[in-house]
Design an enzyme around this catalytic site. Structure first.
Site, PDB file in Angstrom:
ATOM      1  N   TYR A 146       7.009  -5.573 -38.327  1.00  0.00           N
ATOM      2  CA  TYR A 146       7.536  -4.588 -39.297  1.00  0.00           C
ATOM      3  C   TYR A 146       7.090  -3.169 -38.920  1.00  0.00           C
ATOM      4  CZ  TYR A 146       8.269  -1.822 -43.433  1.00  0.00           C
ATOM      5  OH  TYR A 146       8.659  -0.811 -44.275  1.00  0.00           O
ATOM      6  N   SER A 184       8.397   4.450 -42.403  1.00  0.00           N
ATOM      7  CA  SER A 184       7.290   3.918 -43.211  1.00  0.00           C
ATOM      8  C   SER A 184       5.981   4.405 -42.617  1.00  0.00           C
ATOM      9  CB  SER A 184       7.323   2.385 -43.182  1.00  0.00           C
ATOM     10  OG  SER A 184       6.114   1.857 -43.708  1.00  0.00           O
TER      11      SER A 184
HETATM   12  C1  8X3 Z   1       6.268   0.223 -46.891  1.00  0.00           C
HETATM   13  C2  8X3 Z   1       4.867   0.676 -46.810  1.00  0.00           C
HETATM   14  O1  8X3 Z   1       2.452   0.042 -46.491  1.00  0.00           O
HETATM   15  O2  8X3 Z   1       3.887  -1.635 -47.472  1.00  0.00           O
HETATM   16  O3  8X3 Z   1       6.944   0.420 -45.709  1.00  0.00           O
HETATM   17  O4  8X3 Z   1       4.062  -1.146 -45.132  1.00  0.00           O
HETATM   18  S1  8X3 Z   1       3.802  -0.592 -46.445  1.00  0.00           S
END
Ligand code: 8X3
Length: 248
Positions: free
Chosen positions: A147, A134
């Site tokens: 995350y 990501s």
């Molecule tokens: C997904 C992109 O910007 O929502 O991993 O973290 S974000």
């Protein structure tokens, strides 16, 4: 030879399965929800085999695939797509259970699966590991705390794998999407709150699962002497923001 795609029931995973079936790969679609997998198999036909297991159950996944026929049991491409974000809270109030679950799925399951399938690739001197990272692994944002940190791990793990595998004909690619619609990502992040999930994409023009699937296919379809290390992709309408300065 086959491809194993985790998190395959919906979103990026399902799109990746469909794109690779279209390109004549044999694909094992792994996810927990059997009903969704059956729909996918109906659409994809006999080159798609489904496996309804939790991605955390890594040894069981390997054991079940070992029982598949020779068209499928020899996994030479692993697409580590399963992953999740839980919550968007300030670190001081975030739920520790959410943090642990993200570490469990995004990091532990990914490294365990990779470790289980790598020896076969090394023995065959052929393989490709594609991790779905990501942009959150490179750009911090409020509430992204654990995350983003799990995705930074996935990015560095991918690069470090290359250091071990560059002389074994095994390629590794980390695909790093930004804002992406058409998946359950935000619904999961906001624990089923449809309004909150809707607001993330309202009046935006995000990436779509098919865009990520195309990036996976691009990395796979390069000539054998080409390794794509990382693909960082954002919607045209997204950009990293300026540094923040708090003024008292
Ligand atoms: C997904 C992109 O910007 O929502 O991993 O973290 S974000």
């Amino acid at each position: 030879m086959s491809v194993l795609v985790t998190g395959a029931s919906v979103g990026f995973g399902a799109a990746i399965v469909k794109r690779l079936i279209k390109a004549d790969y044999k694909v094992i679609a792994l996810a927990r929800r059997e009903d969704k997998l059956k729909e996918l198999q109906d659409e994809c036909g006999i080159n798609c085999k489904i496996l309804a297991l939790d991605v955390k159950n890594t040894q069981r996944i390997k054991d079940e695939i070992d029982k598949f026929d020779e068209n499928f049991r020899n996994v030479d491409i692993l697409v580590n797509n399963a992953g999740l974000a839980l919550g968007l809270c300030d670190a001081s109030v975030a739920d520790i259970k959410d943090w642990e679950e993200m570490i469990e799925v995004n990091i532990l399951s990914l490294v365990r699966l990779t470790r289980l399938f790598l020896p076969n690739m090394v023995a065959n001197k052929n393989g490709h590991i594609i991790n779905i990272g990501s942009i959150a692994g490179s750009y911090q944002y409020p509430g992204g705390n654990v995350y983003g940190a799990t995705k930074a791990f996935v990015k560095q793990f991918s690069l470090n794998l290359r250091a071990d595998l560059f002389d074994k004909n095994i390629r590794v690619t980390n695909i790093e999407p930004g804002l992406s619609g058409g998946s359950e990502f935000s619904l999961v992040r906001f624990k089923g709150d449809k309004e909150a999930a809707f607001r993330v994409y309202e009046n935006t023009n995000p990436l779509l699962p098919e865009d990520i699937a195309e990036a996976v296919f691009f990395a796979l379809s390069q000539p054998k002497h080409v390794n794509i290390n990382r693909i960082e992709m954002m919607p045209t309408t997204q950009a990293p923001s300026a540094l923040s300065v708090f003024k008292e």
